[in-house]
Write a protein that holds these residues in place. Structure first.
Motif, PDB file in Angstrom:
ATOM      1  N   ARG A 278     114.343  23.841  29.170  1.00  0.00           N
ATOM      2  CA  ARG A 278     114.568  25.280  29.188  1.00  0.00           C
ATOM      3  C   ARG A 278     114.009  25.845  30.474  1.00  0.00           C
ATOM      4  NH1 ARG A 278     110.499  29.033  28.183  1.00  0.00           N
ATOM      5  NH2 ARG A 278     108.456  28.114  27.741  1.00  0.00           N
ATOM      6  N   VAL A 279     114.527  27.001  30.882  1.00  0.00           N
ATOM      7  CA  VAL A 279     113.973  27.680  32.053  1.00  0.00           C
ATOM      8  C   VAL A 279     112.842  28.589  31.599  1.00  0.00           C
ATOM      9  CG1 VAL A 279     116.089  27.558  33.422  1.00  0.00           C
ATOM     10  CG2 VAL A 279     115.710  29.518  31.930  1.00  0.00           C
ATOM     11  N   VAL A 280     111.779  28.619  32.368  1.00  0.00           N
ATOM     12  CA  VAL A 280     110.621  29.431  32.002  1.00  0.00           C
ATOM     13  C   VAL A 280     110.810  30.863  32.476  1.00  0.00           C
ATOM     14  CG1 VAL A 280     109.108  27.422  32.113  1.00  0.00           C
ATOM     15  CG2 VAL A 280     109.300  28.923  34.106  1.00  0.00           C
ATOM     16  N   THR A 281     110.051  31.763  31.902  1.00  0.00           N
ATOM     17  CA  THR A 281     110.084  33.168  32.293  1.00  0.00           C
ATOM     18  C   THR A 281     109.300  33.363  33.592  1.00  0.00           C
ATOM     19  OG1 THR A 281     108.042  33.746  31.137  1.00  0.00           O
ATOM     20  CG2 THR A 281     110.106  33.806  29.847  1.00  0.00           C
ATOM     21  N   PRO A 282     109.475  34.514  34.255  1.00  0.00           N
ATOM     22  CA  PRO A 282     108.680  34.767  35.456  1.00  0.00           C
ATOM     23  C   PRO A 282     107.168  34.682  35.208  1.00  0.00           C
ATOM     24  CG  PRO A 282     110.523  36.290  35.376  1.00  0.00           C
ATOM     25  CD  PRO A 282     110.521  35.544  34.072  1.00  0.00           C
ATOM     26  N   GLN A 283     106.698  35.213  34.085  1.00  0.00           N
ATOM     27  CA  GLN A 283     105.260  35.149  33.831  1.00  0.00           C
ATOM     28  C   GLN A 283     104.809  33.722  33.557  1.00  0.00           C
ATOM     29  OE1 GLN A 283     103.115  37.707  34.313  1.00  0.00           O
ATOM     30  NE2 GLN A 283     101.576  36.102  34.111  1.00  0.00           N
ATOM     31  N   GLU A 284     105.625  32.952  32.884  1.00  0.00           N
ATOM     32  CA  GLU A 284     105.291  31.539  32.679  1.00  0.00           C
ATOM     33  C   GLU A 284     105.263  30.795  34.009  1.00  0.00           C
ATOM     34  OE1 GLU A 284     106.978  30.447  28.235  1.00  0.00           O
ATOM     35  OE2 GLU A 284     108.427  30.731  29.854  1.00  0.00           O
ATOM     36  N   ALA A 285     106.161  31.175  34.928  1.00  0.00           N
ATOM     37  CA  ALA A 285     106.150  30.561  36.257  1.00  0.00           C
ATOM     38  C   ALA A 285     104.874  30.907  37.005  1.00  0.00           C
ATOM     39  CB  ALA A 285     107.364  31.020  37.055  1.00  0.00           C
ATOM     40  N   ARG A 286     104.438  32.165  36.915  1.00  0.00           N
ATOM     41  CA  ARG A 286     103.174  32.549  37.566  1.00  0.00           C
ATOM     42  C   ARG A 286     102.020  31.721  37.024  1.00  0.00           C
ATOM     43  NH1 ARG A 286     105.529  37.708  36.347  1.00  0.00           N
ATOM     44  NH2 ARG A 286     106.371  38.652  38.257  1.00  0.00           N
ATOM     45  N   ASN A 287     101.995  31.541  35.716  1.00  0.00           N
ATOM     46  CA  ASN A 287     100.913  30.777  35.104  1.00  0.00           C
ATOM     47  C   ASN A 287     100.976  29.308  35.518  1.00  0.00           C
ATOM     48  OD1 ASN A 287     100.353  33.198  33.802  1.00  0.00           O
ATOM     49  ND2 ASN A 287     101.244  32.561  31.850  1.00  0.00           N
ATOM     50  N   LYS A 288     102.176  28.747  35.499  1.00  0.00           N
ATOM     51  CA  LYS A 288     102.358  27.335  35.789  1.00  0.00           C
ATOM     52  C   LYS A 288     102.021  27.014  37.241  1.00  0.00           C
ATOM     53  CE  LYS A 288     105.774  23.656  35.060  1.00  0.00           C
ATOM     54  NZ  LYS A 288     107.123  23.340  34.502  1.00  0.00           N
ATOM     55  N   LEU A 289     102.408  27.905  38.158  1.00  0.00           N
ATOM     56  CA  LEU A 289     102.214  27.661  39.591  1.00  0.00           C
ATOM     57  C   LEU A 289     100.899  28.251  40.118  1.00  0.00           C
ATOM     58  CD1 LEU A 289     105.865  28.494  40.715  1.00  0.00           C
ATOM     59  CD2 LEU A 289     104.864  26.222  40.321  1.00  0.00           C
ATOM     60  N   LYS A 290     100.170  28.929  39.233  1.00  0.00           N
ATOM     61  CA  LYS A 290      98.888  29.567  39.580  1.00  0.00           C
ATOM     62  C   LYS A 290      99.076  30.577  40.717  1.00  0.00           C
ATOM     63  CE  LYS A 290      95.973  25.833  37.852  1.00  0.00           C
ATOM     64  NZ  LYS A 290      94.857  24.894  38.127  1.00  0.00           N
ATOM     65  N   LEU A 291     100.007  31.477  40.490  1.00  0.00           N
ATOM     66  CA  LEU A 291     100.283  32.545  41.461  1.00  0.00           C
ATOM     67  C   LEU A 291      99.406  33.755  41.172  1.00  0.00           C
ATOM     68  CD1 LEU A 291     104.206  32.446  41.306  1.00  0.00           C
ATOM     69  CD2 LEU A 291     102.695  31.156  42.834  1.00  0.00           C
ATOM     70  N   ARG A 292      99.388  34.666  42.133  1.00  0.00           N
ATOM     71  CA  ARG A 292      98.741  35.947  41.894  1.00  0.00           C
ATOM     72  C   ARG A 292      99.434  36.625  40.701  1.00  0.00           C
ATOM     73  NH1 ARG A 292      99.959  38.089  46.358  1.00  0.00           N
ATOM     74  NH2 ARG A 292     101.474  39.618  45.651  1.00  0.00           N
ATOM     75  N   GLY A 293      98.672  37.143  39.772  1.00  0.00           N
ATOM     76  CA  GLY A 293      99.242  37.743  38.568  1.00  0.00           C
ATOM     77  C   GLY A 293      99.322  36.815  37.382  1.00  0.00           C
ATOM     78  N   ALA A 294      98.829  35.566  37.559  1.00  0.00           N
ATOM     79  CA  ALA A 294      98.824  34.626  36.435  1.00  0.00           C
ATOM     80  C   ALA A 294      97.849  35.093  35.371  1.00  0.00           C
ATOM     81  CB  ALA A 294      98.434  33.243  36.915  1.00  0.00           C
ATOM     82  N   ASP A 295      98.160  34.772  34.113  1.00  0.00           N
ATOM     83  CA  ASP A 295      97.260  35.128  33.002  1.00  0.00           C
ATOM     84  C   ASP A 295      96.002  34.265  33.048  1.00  0.00           C
ATOM     85  OD1 ASP A 295      99.110  36.958  32.072  1.00  0.00           O
ATOM     86  OD2 ASP A 295     100.044  35.531  30.698  1.00  0.00           O
TER      87      ASP A 295
END
Length: 295
Positions: A278-295
């Motif tokens: 499945r494709v992840v959501t933008p917020q899941e991508a932030r979390n997975k890639l450890k971007l600014r805005g990750a939970d």
């Protein structure tokens, strides 16, 4: 196999494609609309270039980037913004004196290459990790180690994640050196760019060889250009990677059928889901890639 796939859509690029398809975005409004369309179709990340609205040619005008990014953000569409930082490295020798720049040359320093990134502060920006013969002409893309180290240091300071675009094994080798020097935050994020003349070929064997050279714990994605876009997408998912589609890399949905960005994203989502992912959501991508805005 990657069952949780980060899908990027590269919506326009800087190549000479505007005369080949009416769907290639040109104005900041069109670029923003394409990013929004891609996000609604399932892309977690929108990779953005801008173009001169008058000529359609690729541009590094900071004001155009600011306008496009503001339009995406003002739409309140959740999508991770990834800005190119590849402009300003073009060299074409003069026919009269090869030691001098000829038509098409656009060479600037690292700070100027990142001026729009500093102005817009996206979550991600690309970092092309080496010099490359970019076509069958005399045109060369130049990205030297001192320039790359300076750019990596600046985006690290700003909290922008560099997407390490690698077009050959030597590019991976240097990117790993920057990781070792502490210039790239964990986890490093690689994009294996396949099929561009004259970089790595768009084959499963090439992708596997490049993947094998990535540092432990790295996040990676890959894409192929033209007709190899979807085959390389399937190969990347099967090998555990993330993916990229979009009109920057391929303007066709099927043989002779021009695509929109939304259609390419929808096709990618279908392939991923048929493979069991499945494709992840933008917020899941932030979390997975450890971007600014990750939970």
């Amino acid at each position: 196999m990657n069952f949780e796939v980060v899908l990027t859509c590269a919506v326009t690029g800087a190549g000479d494609t505007t005369g080949k398809s009416p769907h290639v975005p040109v104005t900041p409004r069109q670029v923003a609309d394409a990013a929004i369309e891609a996000a609604k179709a399932g892309a977690a990340i929108a990779h953005l270039h801008v173009r001169d609205p008058e000529t359609g040619k690729g541009s590094r005008d900071v004001a155009l980037f600011e306008e496009a990014v503001a339009l995406v953000r003002d739409s309140e569409t959740d999508v991770v913004i990834n800005l190119t930082a590849g402009m300003g490295g073009d060299w074409s020798p003069s026919a009269d004196d090869p030691a001098m720049p000829g038509p098409g040359t656009d060479m600037i320093g690292p700070e100027e290459r990142l001026a729009h990134v500093k102005a817009c502060m996206p979550e991600i920006c690309s970092l092309d990790c080496g010099t490359l013969n970019f076509s069958d002409t005399d045109d060369i893309y130049i990205s030297t180690p001192p320039t790359l180290r300076r750019m990596a240091g600046l985006v690290q300071e700003w909290g922008v994640k560099p997407e390490l675009e690698v077009f050959d094994l030597g590019h991976i080798r240097f990117a790993k050196q920057m990781v070792a020097e502490g210039l790239i935050a964990d986890p490093p994020m690689f994009q294996l760019c396949l099929g561009i003349p004259w970089g790595a070929d768009a084959t499963v064997e090439t992708m596997a060889a490049m993947k094998a050279q990535l540092p432990a714990g790295a996040s990676w994605a890959s894409f192929g250009i033209s007709r190899m876009q979807m085959p390389m997408l399937a190969a990347a998912v099967a090998m555990g990677g993330n993916v990229r589609v979009g009109l920057e890399d391929n303007i066709y949905l099927d043989r002779g059928v021009l695509a929109t960005n939304g259609q390419l994203v929808s096709r990618a989502v279908e392939i991923i889901e048929r493979m069991g992912g499945r494709v992840v959501t933008p917020q899941e991508a932030r979390n997975k890639l450890k971007l600014r805005g990750a939970d």
